[in-house]
Write a protein that holds these residues in place. Structure first.
Motif, PDB file in Angstrom:
ATOM      1  N   PRO A  57       0.804  -1.229   0.000  1.00 51.91           N
ATOM      2  CA  PRO A  57       0.000   0.000   0.000  1.00 51.91           C
ATOM      3  C   PRO A  57       0.836   1.279   0.000  1.00 51.91           C
ATOM      4  N   GLU A  58       2.019   1.259   0.615  1.00 55.75           N
ATOM      5  CA  GLU A  58       2.860   2.461   0.651  1.00 55.75           C
ATOM      6  C   GLU A  58       3.351   2.832  -0.745  1.00 55.75           C
ATOM      7  N   LEU A  59       3.824   1.841  -1.482  1.00 53.85           N
ATOM      8  CA  LEU A  59       4.303   2.111  -2.838  1.00 53.85           C
ATOM      9  C   LEU A  59       3.154   2.558  -3.736  1.00 53.85           C
ATOM     10  N   LYS A  60       1.989   1.934  -3.587  1.00 53.91           N
ATOM     11  CA  LYS A  60       0.823   2.333  -4.380  1.00 53.91           C
ATOM     12  C   LYS A  60       0.445   3.791  -4.112  1.00 53.91           C
ATOM     13  N   GLU A  61       0.498   4.174  -2.843  1.00 53.73           N
ATOM     14  CA  GLU A  61       0.157   5.550  -2.473  1.00 53.73           C
ATOM     15  C   GLU A  61       1.139   6.548  -3.085  1.00 53.73           C
ATOM     16  N   ILE A  62       2.413   6.195  -3.078  1.00 50.00           N
ATOM     17  CA  ILE A  62       3.427   7.075  -3.675  1.00 50.00           C
ATOM     18  C   ILE A  62       3.201   7.195  -5.177  1.00 50.00           C
ATOM     19  N   VAL A  63       2.913   6.081  -5.831  1.00 45.43           N
ATOM     20  CA  VAL A  63       2.650   6.107  -7.276  1.00 45.43           C
ATOM     21  C   VAL A  63       1.446   7.008  -7.575  1.00 45.43           C
ATOM     22  N   LEU A  64       0.399   6.897  -6.779  1.00 48.38           N
ATOM     23  CA  LEU A  64      -0.787   7.748  -6.978  1.00 48.38           C
ATOM     24  C   LEU A  64      -0.449   9.224  -6.795  1.00 48.38           C
ATOM     25  N   GLU A  65       0.367   9.520  -5.799  1.00 42.33           N
ATOM     26  CA  GLU A  65       0.767  10.917  -5.562  1.00 42.33           C
ATOM     27  C   GLU A  65       1.552  11.467  -6.750  1.00 42.33           C
ATOM     28  N   ILE A  66       2.502  10.671  -7.244  1.00 47.05           N
ATOM     29  CA  ILE A  66       3.316  11.109  -8.386  1.00 47.05           C
ATOM     30  C   ILE A  66       2.442  11.289  -9.627  1.00 47.05           C
ATOM     31  N   GLU A  67       1.591  10.303  -9.901  1.00 49.90           N
ATOM     32  CA  GLU A  67       0.714  10.396 -11.080  1.00 49.90           C
ATOM     33  C   GLU A  67      -0.242  11.578 -10.966  1.00 49.90           C
ATOM     34  N   SER A  68      -0.735  11.835  -9.766  1.00 52.41           N
ATOM     35  CA  SER A  68      -1.628  12.972  -9.553  1.00 52.41           C
ATOM     36  C   SER A  68      -0.911  14.282  -9.861  1.00 52.41           C
ATOM     37  N   GLU A  69       0.330  14.398  -9.419  1.00 52.14           N
ATOM     38  CA  GLU A  69       1.087  15.629  -9.678  1.00 52.14           C
ATOM     39  C   GLU A  69       1.404  15.762 -11.160  1.00 52.14           C
ATOM     40  N   ILE A  70       1.786  14.668 -11.804  1.00 51.09           N
ATOM     41  CA  ILE A  70       2.104  14.711 -13.235  1.00 51.09           C
ATOM     42  C   ILE A  70       0.878  15.149 -14.047  1.00 51.09           C
ATOM     43  N   SER A  71      -0.312  14.790 -13.589  1.00 50.92           N
ATOM     44  CA  SER A  71      -1.535  15.133 -14.328  1.00 50.92           C
ATOM     45  C   SER A  71      -1.963  16.595 -14.146  1.00 50.92           C
ATOM     46  N   GLN A  72      -1.316  17.313 -13.238  1.00 49.54           N
ATOM     47  CA  GLN A  72      -1.646  18.721 -13.014  1.00 49.54           C
ATOM     48  C   GLN A  72      -1.260  19.560 -14.231  1.00 49.54           C
ATOM     49  N   LEU A  73      -1.853  20.733 -14.332  1.00 52.87           N
ATOM     50  CA  LEU A  73      -1.542  21.644 -15.431  1.00 52.87           C
ATOM     51  C   LEU A  73      -0.064  22.055 -15.401  1.00 52.87           C
ATOM     52  N   ASN A  74       0.442  22.349 -14.221  1.00 47.43           N
ATOM     53  CA  ASN A  74       1.848  22.716 -14.036  1.00 47.43           C
ATOM     54  C   ASN A  74       2.471  21.811 -12.972  1.00 47.43           C
ATOM     55  N   PRO A  75       2.848  20.588 -13.353  1.00 46.87           N
ATOM     56  CA  PRO A  75       3.411  19.649 -12.377  1.00 46.87           C
ATOM     57  C   PRO A  75       4.704  20.183 -11.767  1.00 46.87           C
ATOM     58  N   LYS A  76       4.833  20.078 -10.458  1.00 41.61           N
ATOM     59  CA  LYS A  76       6.004  20.598  -9.754  1.00 41.61           C
ATOM     60  C   LYS A  76       7.065  19.514  -9.602  1.00 41.61           C
ATOM     61  N   LYS A  77       8.271  19.865 -10.015  1.00 40.41           N
ATOM     62  CA  LYS A  77       9.399  18.924  -9.922  1.00 40.41           C
ATOM     63  C   LYS A  77       9.622  18.464  -8.488  1.00 40.41           C
ATOM     64  N   SER A  78       9.510  19.386  -7.543  1.00 36.44           N
ATOM     65  CA  SER A  78       9.841  19.050  -6.155  1.00 36.44           C
ATOM     66  C   SER A  78       8.931  17.956  -5.602  1.00 36.44           C
ATOM     67  N   ILE A  79       7.669  17.985  -5.949  1.00 32.75           N
ATOM     68  CA  ILE A  79       6.723  16.970  -5.460  1.00 32.75           C
ATOM     69  C   ILE A  79       7.021  15.619  -6.104  1.00 32.75           C
ATOM     70  N   ILE A  80       7.298  15.631  -7.394  1.00 36.36           N
ATOM     71  CA  ILE A  80       7.605  14.389  -8.111  1.00 36.36           C
ATOM     72  C   ILE A  80       8.912  13.792  -7.586  1.00 36.36           C
ATOM     73  N   LYS A  81       9.926  14.636  -7.397  1.00 35.16           N
ATOM     74  CA  LYS A  81      11.209  14.156  -6.858  1.00 35.16           C
ATOM     75  C   LYS A  81      11.024  13.535  -5.483  1.00 35.16           C
ATOM     76  N   ARG A  82      10.260  14.205  -4.634  1.00 33.22           N
ATOM     77  CA  ARG A  82      10.048  13.700  -3.275  1.00 33.22           C
ATOM     78  C   ARG A  82       9.411  12.310  -3.317  1.00 33.22           C
TER      79      ARG A  82
END
Length: 114
Positions: A57-82
């Protein structure tokens, strides 16, 4: 002949783009990614999802967070890197199989895009 140099800071507090021609570097911790980088990250995340264990579940949650940020209009590098760095930390304990061999390589590739 006189040569004048102007040093100026450009700050964008909104969501618009800033064009700065003939600049060497624009630095900030909330830089966004461009369309080409976004496509590359989407492809890598797709590959990561294919090899992740379905019961973590931890890895799934991280993947969802990254995918959610990537889908934003202006995805932030810092969130994806984290997210990628957190995923890398969680996967260091995995020592066998495709995950141990392929996942660190994919995460490193994604981080290199940023």
């Amino acid at each position: 002949m006189n040569k004048t140099t102007y040093n100026a800071a450009i700050v964008n507090t909104g969501s618009g783009n800033i064009n700065a021609t003939n600049t060497t570097n624009i630095v900030g911790n909330e830089n966004t990614i461009n369309a080409q980088t976004k496509e590359g990250l989407e492809e890598i995340m797709s590959q990561i999802k294919e090899i992740l264990p379905s019961n973590d579940p931890e890895l799934k949650e991280i993947v969802l967070e990254i995918e959610s940020e990537i889908s934003q209009l202006n995805p932030k590098k810092s969130i994806i890197k984290r997210g990628l760095q957190a995923m890398k930390g969680l996967t260091q304990g995995i020592t066998a199989g495709v995950i141990a061999n392929k996942l660190p390589e994919l995460i490193t590739s994604a981080l290199a895009l940023l």
